[in-house]
Design an enzyme around this catalytic site. Structure first.
Site, PDB file in Angstrom:
ATOM      1  N   SER A 126       0.811  -1.214   0.000  1.00 28.61           N
ATOM      2  CA  SER A 126       0.000   0.000   0.000  1.00 28.61           C
ATOM      3  C   SER A 126       0.843   1.263   0.000  1.00 28.61           C
ATOM      4  O   SER A 126       1.654   1.483  -0.890  1.00 28.61           O
ATOM      5  CB  SER A 126      -0.979  -0.014   1.179  1.00 28.61           C
ATOM      6  OG  SER A 126      -1.895   1.052   1.092  1.00 28.61           O
ATOM      7  N   HIS A 127       0.693   2.085   1.026  1.00 26.88           N
ATOM      8  CA  HIS A 127       1.340   3.391   1.109  1.00 26.88           C
ATOM      9  C   HIS A 127       2.724   3.321   1.747  1.00 26.88           C
ATOM     10  O   HIS A 127       3.347   4.354   1.962  1.00 26.88           O
ATOM     11  CB  HIS A 127       0.454   4.333   1.918  1.00 26.88           C
ATOM     12  CG  HIS A 127       0.104   3.783   3.271  1.00 26.88           C
ATOM     13  ND1 HIS A 127      -0.754   2.719   3.423  1.00 26.88           N
ATOM     14  CD2 HIS A 127       0.494   4.128   4.522  1.00 26.88           C
ATOM     15  CE1 HIS A 127      -0.865   2.439   4.710  1.00 26.88           C
ATOM     16  NE2 HIS A 127      -0.120   3.279   5.398  1.00 26.88           N
TER      17      HIS A 127
ATOM     18  N   ASP B 159      -1.875   6.878  -3.668  1.00 30.47           N
ATOM     19  CA  ASP B 159      -0.795   6.194  -2.962  1.00 30.47           C
ATOM     20  C   ASP B 159      -0.199   5.056  -3.780  1.00 30.47           C
ATOM     21  O   ASP B 159      -0.455   4.924  -4.975  1.00 30.47           O
ATOM     22  CB  ASP B 159      -1.301   5.673  -1.616  1.00 30.47           C
ATOM     23  CG  ASP B 159      -2.247   4.484  -1.742  1.00 30.47           C
ATOM     24  OD1 ASP B 159      -2.974   4.429  -2.748  1.00 30.47           O
ATOM     25  OD2 ASP B 159      -2.256   3.625  -0.849  1.00 30.47           O
TER      26      ASP B 159
ATOM     27  N   ASP C 270      -0.635   1.748  -4.110  1.00 30.77           N
ATOM     28  CA  ASP C 270      -1.462   0.812  -4.873  1.00 30.77           C
ATOM     29  C   ASP C 270      -2.734   1.431  -5.412  1.00 30.77           C
ATOM     30  O   ASP C 270      -3.592   0.732  -5.950  1.00 30.77           O
ATOM     31  CB  ASP C 270      -1.784  -0.420  -4.033  1.00 30.77           C
ATOM     32  CG  ASP C 270      -2.627  -0.100  -2.801  1.00 30.77           C
ATOM     33  OD1 ASP C 270      -2.469   0.998  -2.240  1.00 30.77           O
ATOM     34  OD2 ASP C 270      -3.437  -0.953  -2.397  1.00 30.77           O
TER      35      ASP C 270
ATOM     36  N   ASP D  21      -5.348   3.037  -3.941  1.00 34.05           N
ATOM     37  CA  ASP D  21      -6.643   3.004  -3.275  1.00 34.05           C
ATOM     38  C   ASP D  21      -6.871   4.191  -2.341  1.00 34.05           C
ATOM     39  O   ASP D  21      -7.981   4.375  -1.850  1.00 34.05           O
ATOM     40  CB  ASP D  21      -6.851   1.682  -2.532  1.00 34.05           C
ATOM     41  CG  ASP D  21      -5.866   1.446  -1.393  1.00 34.05           C
ATOM     42  OD1 ASP D  21      -4.907   2.225  -1.260  1.00 34.05           O
ATOM     43  OD2 ASP D  21      -6.061   0.459  -0.654  1.00 34.05           O
ATOM     44  N   ARG D  22      -5.846   5.006  -2.106  1.00 30.82           N
ATOM     45  CA  ARG D  22      -6.003   6.180  -1.255  1.00 30.82           C
ATOM     46  C   ARG D  22      -5.907   7.458  -2.078  1.00 30.82           C
ATOM     47  O   ARG D  22      -5.427   7.446  -3.198  1.00 30.82           O
ATOM     48  CB  ARG D  22      -4.952   6.190  -0.142  1.00 30.82           C
ATOM     49  CG  ARG D  22      -5.022   4.970   0.763  1.00 30.82           C
ATOM     50  CD  ARG D  22      -4.059   5.065   1.924  1.00 30.82           C
ATOM     51  NE  ARG D  22      -4.081   3.836   2.696  1.00 30.82           N
ATOM     52  CZ  ARG D  22      -3.899   3.760   4.010  1.00 30.82           C
ATOM     53  NH1 ARG D  22      -3.679   4.865   4.705  1.00 30.82           N
ATOM     54  NH2 ARG D  22      -3.935   2.608   4.633  1.00 30.82           N
TER      55      ARG D  22
ATOM     56  N   LYS E 221     -11.480   0.613  -1.527  1.00 29.40           N
ATOM     57  CA  LYS E 221     -11.410   2.061  -1.651  1.00 29.40           C
ATOM     58  C   LYS E 221     -10.699   2.392  -2.948  1.00 29.40           C
ATOM     59  O   LYS E 221      -9.982   1.560  -3.497  1.00 29.40           O
ATOM     60  CB  LYS E 221     -10.735   2.690  -0.445  1.00 29.40           C
ATOM     61  CG  LYS E 221      -9.403   2.100  -0.015  1.00 29.40           C
ATOM     62  CD  LYS E 221      -8.941   2.749   1.282  1.00 29.40           C
ATOM     63  CE  LYS E 221      -7.664   2.125   1.817  1.00 29.40           C
ATOM     64  NZ  LYS E 221      -7.910   0.907   2.592  1.00 29.40           N
TER      65      LYS E 221
END
Length: 590
Positions: free
Chosen positions: A147-148, A312, A314, A316-317, A412
Site C-alpha cells: 500500500s502506502h 498512494d 497501490d 486506493d487512497r 477504496k
C-alpha cells in the site's frame, strides 16, 4: 532446480527469492501439468493484518516465506473456490513484485487453478483488481502491495487475497491462512517457465492458462459507467481551470495518462511523478500533508492550480486539495455523499446508505441524517464495508486514512475519489462562462460546513514505536476505561459520555469484531480515539484521533490544530504516551 530463474523479464529485481526444491514429481498425463510437491516447514510471523501480510522485502525473500503463505491460502479455501477457476494477479509495481508474480503463478497452477489474469508488467491497482474480478467473474485475486509503505530492497512488500465479490478476504479466511502457516508441510508447484509479463497475450501450459491483460481498460470502462466524462471534460478543458495530479511514482501513474489526458483531455503537464518505479522514486507513497509535500507546496503557492490530488502506492487512497485549502478525508467523503445524487450519474437514484470507519469524523453521520439514509459505523478495514455493499445496504463510504469509495467495487479507490471531486466541481460550475469566478474547492467545503456544521479533526501518528511500550500504553488505557463512568470530568471543558473498546457486530452475518479501538466520547460530541495500526511492517504505529464538532459558522475557518489544541493536550496526558514510548512528537500529523 532453478524453477524461478528462467526467462525473467529484464526489468525484474536482480535479487532472487530462495525457494527450496527437493521434490518427487507426480507423473503427468497429456492433459496435465507436471506438478511437484516440495517439502517445507512453517516459518514465524505470517499472521495477516487488516490489509494482508506485510513485511520487509528481505523477509519475503527468505526460503519459502512467500510460497508458504500462498500454499497456506489454497489450503484454507474450499477447492471449488479455485480448482479450474480464474484468479486475478496484479500489484503496485514495487520492488520484488515481478519475481513474486512468477512464484504465485506457479503455485496457483500447482493447486489446480485454471487461469490467471495478470496485469501487464505485473501492474494492477488495488481498485482495478477488484474491478477485474467483478467484471470477469473471477474466483478472486492476489494483490501484491504494501500500500502506502515505502518500496525497494530495504523496505516493504505485501500480499493479500480478495474474494469473488472483489473484496478483501474476511477474517474467517485470514485466520485459517495463519493457522495453516503454522502446520504447512508441502508446497504444490507447476514446473513451467517464467511467464513474460511485458506483452499482452495468452499462453497455455496444458490445462493452465495465463493471460496478460491491459491494467487500465476494464477499470476505465467502469469509471465511464460511473461518471459523466463529458461533464468532467468540459471542466478540465476550460482555459480558466487548472489541476494537478501527483501519482507519487506509484501505480496510478499507469492510469493517469489514459484517463486524465487521453480520455478527459487534460494536458500531460498536469501529471507529476507519473512513471511507476519499484522504489517510488525513493519516496514514501502516502498521500498526506507530510509525504506528498511536493503537491502541498504547489497547491499553497501564489499561482496554485484550482484543484490538486494525489494517490498512494497501490492506488486506493487519495488526498484532495484546493488552492491553499486541504480537504480532510473525513470531510471529503461527507461532501461527496452530499453532492453525489446531483453530480454523479451512478447515484442518480440516491444512495442506499452511508458508512465510515469508527475513527473517521462524524461529518458523514450528519449527511446521512439530513438525507434520511441508513448509516453504519464499522471498524477500520475496508472488508467491513463489503458485507454491507453485497447486502445492498451501502453505496458510499470512507476512512479518515485517506480512503474513499463506493459500491462500484469492493475496495477504496483513489482515482474514483479524484473523479468524484472533479464531477462536483464541474457540476457546480456547469453554467459558468469563461472569465466568471468559478466555484472553488474551498467554496464547496465552506458551503458544506454552513449546512452541516464543521467536524474539526486531526490524527497524530507515532510510527515504528517499540511494540512493548505501545502495548503497555494500550493496556494502561484499557485499565483507565474500566474505571470510568459517565459524568467524569476531563480537564476544564470536557464531560465524559462514555469510554469503551469498540466492538462491532456485522448487521448482515452477525460476526463480531472486538478490540477495535479505545474511545473516549464526551457530551459535546468531542472524541479521542487510540488505535495500534496493523498496516506497517515493523514495530507498532500508534494513532491518536481527535475530533470536535463546531456548529458556529463564525468559527469554521479556525485552523484545526488551533481549534483542537485543548483536546490534543488532553489526549496526550490521558494516555501518558511520552512516558510509555519516549516519543515527544508525532511522525505525521493529518
Amino acid at each position: 532446480m532453478p524453477l524461478f530463474r528462467r526467462g525473467l523479464p529484464s526489468p525484474i529485481s536482480r535479487r532472487s527469492c530462495r525457494f527450496a526444491v527437493k521434490a518427487s514429481s507426480a507423473p503427468p498425463t497429456a492433459a496435465e501439468l507436471k506438478i511437484s510437491t516440495i517439502p517445507t516447514k512453517p516459518v514465524e510471523g505470517q499472521k495477516t493484518g487488516t490489509s494482508g501480510l506485510r513485511k520487509k522485502v528481505k523477509v519475503f525473500q527468505e526460503e519459502n516465506y512467500l510460497a508458504n503463505w500462498i500454499q497456506a491460502l489454497f489450503n484454507s479455501l474450499p477447492p471449488e473456490d479455485y480448482e479450474g477457476g480464474v484468479l486475478v494477479l496484479g500489484g503496485d509495481g514495487r520492488y520484488f513484485n515481478r519475481e513474486a508474480a512468477q512464484i504465485i503463478i506457479k503455485i496457483a497452477a500447482g493447486n489446480g487453478v485454471g487461469e490467471i489474469l495478470v496485469g501487464r508488467d505485473g501492474l494492477l491497482s488495488t481498485p482495478a483488481v477488484s474491478a477485474v474480478i467483478r467484471k470477469r467473474g473471477a474466483n478472486g485475486g492476489f494483490i501484491m502491495s504494501a500500500s502506502h509503505n515505502p518500496g525497494g530492497p530495504e523496505y516493504d512488500w505485501g500480499i493479500k487475497f480478495n474474494y469473488s465479490s472483489g473484496q478483501p478476504a474476511p477474517e474467517s479466511i485470514t485466520d485459517k491462512i495463519y493457522g495453516n502457516t503454522l502446520s504447512i508441510s508441502e508446497i504444490k508447484i507447476a514446473d513451467i517457465p517464467d511467464v513474460d509479463l511485458s506483452s499482452l497475450g495468452v499462453v497455455n501450459y496444458g490445462n493452465f492458462t495465463v493471460e496478460v491483460i491491459d491494467p487500465v481498460s476494464d477499470y476505465l470502462e467502469l469509471m465511464e459507467n460511473v461518471f459523466d466524462f463529458e461533464l468532467i471534460k468540459g471542466l478540465v478543458s476550460r482555459p480558466d481551470f487548472r489541476f494537478t495530479f501527483d501519482a507519487m511514482h506509484a501505480v496510478t501513474g499507469a492510469y493517469a495518462k489514459p484517463i486524465f489526458v487521453n480520455r478527459l483531455g487534460a494536458s500531460l503537464d498536469f501529471i507529476s511523478n507519473g512513471v511507476p518505479l519499484e522504489d517510488f522514486g525513493h519516496g514514501h507513497p502516502d498521500p498526506n500533508l507530510t509525504y506528498a509535500k511536493d503537491l502541498v507546496k504547489i497547491m499553497y503557492a501564489e499561482d496554485a492550480p484550482d484543484f490538486g490530488a494525489a494517490s498512494d502506492g497501490d492506488g486506493d487512497r487519495n488526498m484532495i486539495l484546493g488552492r491553499g485549502f486541504f480537504i480532510t478525508p473525513s470531510d471529503s467523503v461527507a461532501i461527496i455523499a452530499a453532492n453525489a445524487e446531483a453530480a454523479i450519474p451512478y447515484f442518480k437514484d440516491g444512495a442506499k446508505g452511508l458508512a465510515r470507519s469508527m475513527p473517521t469524523s462524524g461529518a458523514l453521520d450528519r449527511v446521512a441524517s439530513k438525507l434520511n439514509l441508513p448509516f453504519f459505523e464499522v471498524p477500520t478495514g475496508w472488508k467491513f464495508f463489503g458485507n454491507l455493499m453485497d447486502a445492498g445496504k451501502l453505496s458510499i463510504c470512507g476512512e479518515e486514512s485517506f480512503g474513499t469509495g463506493s459500491d462500484h467495487i469492493r475496495e477504496k479507490d483513489g482515482i474514483w475519489a479524484v473523479l468524484a471531486w472533479l464531477s462536483i466541481i464541474a457540476y457546480q460550475n456547469k453554467d459558468k462562462k469563461v472569465g466568471e469566478k468559478l466555484v472553488s474547492v474551498a467554496d464547496i467545503a465552506k458551503e458544506h460546513w454552513t449546512t452541516y456544521g464543521r467536524n474539526f479533526f486531526s490524527r497524530y501518528d507515532y510510527e515504528e514505536c517499540e511494540s512493548e511500550g505501545a502495548n503497555k500504553m494500550m493496556g494502561y488505557l484499557r485499565d483507565v476505561i474500566s474505571k470510568t463512568k459517565s459524568g467524569d470530568k476531563y480537564g476544564r471543558n470536557y464531560t465524559l459520555q462514555f469510554a469503551d473498546d469498540f466492538t462491532y457486530t456485522d448487521p448482515v452475518d452477525g460476526s463480531v469484531a472486538s478490540r477495535q479501538g479505545l474511545r473516549f466520547v464526551f457530551t459535546d460530541g468531542s472524541r479521542i480515539i487510540y488505535r495500534l495500526s496493523g498496516t506497517g511492517s515493523a514495530g507498532a504505529t500508534i494513532r491518536i484521533y481527535i475530533e470536535q464538532f463546531e456548529p458556529d459558522v463564525s468559527k469554521h475557518e479556525t485552523d484545526a490544530q488551533t481549534a483542537l489544541k485543548p483536546l490534543i493536550g488532553l489526549a496526550l496526558s490521558v494516555s501518558k504516551l511520552s512516558e510509555f514510548t519516549g516519543r515527544e512528537k508525532p511522525t505525521v500529523i493529518t
